[in-house]
Design a protein around this motif. Structure first.
Motif, short mmCIF file in Angstrom:
data_model
loop_
_atom_site.label_atom_id
_atom_site.label_comp_id
_atom_site.label_asym_id
_atom_site.label_seq_id
_atom_site.Cartn_x
_atom_site.Cartn_y
_atom_site.Cartn_z
N ASP A 8 94.19 -47.30 24.80
CA ASP A 8 95.04 -47.52 23.63
C ASP A 8 94.38 -48.56 22.72
N TYR A 9 93.74 -48.07 21.65
CA TYR A 9 93.14 -49.00 20.70
C TYR A 9 93.63 -48.75 19.27
N GLY A 10 94.76 -48.01 19.16
CA GLY A 10 95.42 -47.84 17.89
C GLY A 10 94.99 -46.64 17.08
N MET A 55 85.81 -47.33 15.29
CA MET A 55 84.86 -48.24 15.93
C MET A 55 85.36 -49.67 15.86
N GLN A 56 85.89 -50.08 14.72
CA GLN A 56 86.41 -51.43 14.57
C GLN A 56 87.57 -51.67 15.53
N GLY A 57 88.49 -50.70 15.61
CA GLY A 57 89.61 -50.83 16.52
C GLY A 57 89.18 -50.89 17.97
N LEU A 58 88.20 -50.07 18.33
CA LEU A 58 87.70 -50.05 19.70
C LEU A 58 87.10 -51.40 20.08
N LYS A 59 86.28 -51.94 19.19
CA LYS A 59 85.62 -53.21 19.49
C LYS A 59 86.62 -54.36 19.56
N SER A 60 87.73 -54.25 18.81
CA SER A 60 88.70 -55.34 18.78
C SER A 60 89.37 -55.56 20.12
N VAL A 61 89.35 -54.53 20.99
CA VAL A 61 89.95 -54.66 22.32
C VAL A 61 88.91 -54.45 23.43
N ARG A 62 87.64 -54.69 23.08
CA ARG A 62 86.52 -54.59 24.03
C ARG A 62 86.36 -53.19 24.61
N GLY A 63 86.79 -52.18 23.85
CA GLY A 63 86.63 -50.81 24.33
C GLY A 63 85.18 -50.39 24.44
N LYS A 75 81.18 -44.29 36.34
CA LYS A 75 82.61 -43.97 36.42
C LYS A 75 82.98 -43.14 35.20
N PRO A 76 83.64 -42.01 35.39
CA PRO A 76 83.81 -41.01 34.32
C PRO A 76 84.56 -41.51 33.09
N VAL A 77 84.03 -41.11 31.94
CA VAL A 77 84.61 -41.38 30.63
C VAL A 77 84.69 -40.06 29.88
N LEU A 78 85.84 -39.78 29.23
CA LEU A 78 86.01 -38.59 28.41
C LEU A 78 86.43 -39.01 27.01
N GLY A 79 85.58 -38.76 26.02
CA GLY A 79 85.92 -39.01 24.63
C GLY A 79 86.44 -37.72 23.98
N VAL A 80 87.48 -37.84 23.15
CA VAL A 80 88.11 -36.67 22.54
C VAL A 80 88.21 -36.86 21.02
N CYS A 81 87.80 -35.85 20.27
CA CYS A 81 87.84 -35.82 18.81
C CYS A 81 87.02 -37.00 18.25
N VAL A 82 87.62 -37.93 17.51
CA VAL A 82 86.85 -39.07 17.03
C VAL A 82 86.38 -39.92 18.21
N GLY A 83 87.09 -39.84 19.32
CA GLY A 83 86.63 -40.49 20.55
C GLY A 83 85.34 -39.89 21.06
N GLU A 84 85.04 -38.65 20.70
CA GLU A 84 83.72 -38.06 20.96
C GLU A 84 82.73 -38.54 19.92
N GLN A 85 83.13 -38.52 18.66
CA GLN A 85 82.21 -38.83 17.58
C GLN A 85 81.63 -40.23 17.70
N ILE A 86 82.44 -41.20 18.11
CA ILE A 86 81.94 -42.57 18.18
C ILE A 86 80.95 -42.79 19.32
N MET A 87 80.80 -41.79 20.19
CA MET A 87 79.76 -41.88 21.23
C MET A 87 78.37 -41.70 20.63
N PHE A 88 78.29 -41.14 19.41
CA PHE A 88 77.01 -40.89 18.77
C PHE A 88 76.47 -42.18 18.14
N GLN A 89 75.25 -42.09 17.61
CA GLN A 89 74.59 -43.28 17.07
C GLN A 89 75.21 -43.75 15.76
#
Length: 217
Positions: A8-10, A55-63, A75-89
């Motif tokens: 939960d990062y908003g 990305m800003q919201g994720l970093k604000s909570v040490r995501g 340990k498994p991580v699943l990114g979804v939609c923009v949660g997938e996109q932010i895995m890129f460079q």
């Protein structure tokens, strides 16, 4: 019982994801707590909105840190939609270029199509060795997005051991764009589509993901 944290990062469609995971009979928690997210068997990183803001919201909570630390520990991580996109460079949106987590090589750019956003059901060209899409090659999944990655390269990530695995890329076509619909490498999985909104196919994909957990092996 298998434990999953929806982070939960908003910026996530968390209620739909919570329901979808809860229906699988696992212990699911919504939290931004670093320790809980680190210790869970699985971590889901949803995302809705603009790349830079997520990305800003994720970093604000040490995501960003918890994702890196989980992958370091395989340990498994699943990114979804923009949660997938932010895995890129990087991502380019609203004429703004933002840095992503850099776990997948490539840039997220605007879809080239007459109608945007890409909203609705679409078929996939699944990687033959996809674990997420095992048994789901002919199914349709639900998309809502205006941006996507048009390529995905394997990159070396400090302190993350992918154990020599190559990325398994699943593709989708919309308009004139041939884009990354899913990426799997080591403990990292990511989907541009929404499994939590994809009915029985989405539920099976989430089960397939859970079946990759070390505790399930």
């Amino acid at each position: 019982m298998t434990s999953i944290v929806v982070f939960d990062y908003g910026f996530g469609n968390v209620r739909s994801m919570l329901r979808a995971v809860d229906n699988l009979g696992v212990d699911v928690t919504l939290t931004s707590d670093y320790r809980e997210a680190l210790q869970a068997d699985g971590l889901v990183v949803p995302g809705v909105g603009a790349f830079a803001a997520c990305m800003q919201g994720l970093k604000s909570v040490r995501g960003d840190r918890v994702i890196q630390d989980r992958l370091q520990a395989r340990k498994p991580v699943l990114g979804v939609c923009v949660g997938e996109q932010i895995m890129f460079q990087a991502g380019t949106e609203h004429e703004e270029n933002a840095q992503g987590l850099g776990l997948i090589g490539g840039e997220v750019t605007a879809l080239d199509a007459d109608v945007v956003p890409h909203m609705g059901w679409n078929t996939l060209s699944a990687h033959p060795e996809s674990r997420l899409l095992a048994g789901l090659g002919n199914e349709r999944f639900y998309f809502v997005h205006s941006f996507a990655a048009m390529n995905a390269d394997d990159v070396d990530v400090p302190n993350v051991d992918f154990s020599g695995e190559s990325g398994r890329i699943t593709w989708c076509d919309y308009g004139r764009s041939h884009f990354v619909a899913a990426y799997e490498r080591g403990a990292l999985s990511a989907t541009q589509f929404h499994p939590e909104k994809s009915a029985q196919a989405g539920a099976q994909l989430l089960r397939n993901w859970i079946n990759t957990f070390p505790s399930q092996g």
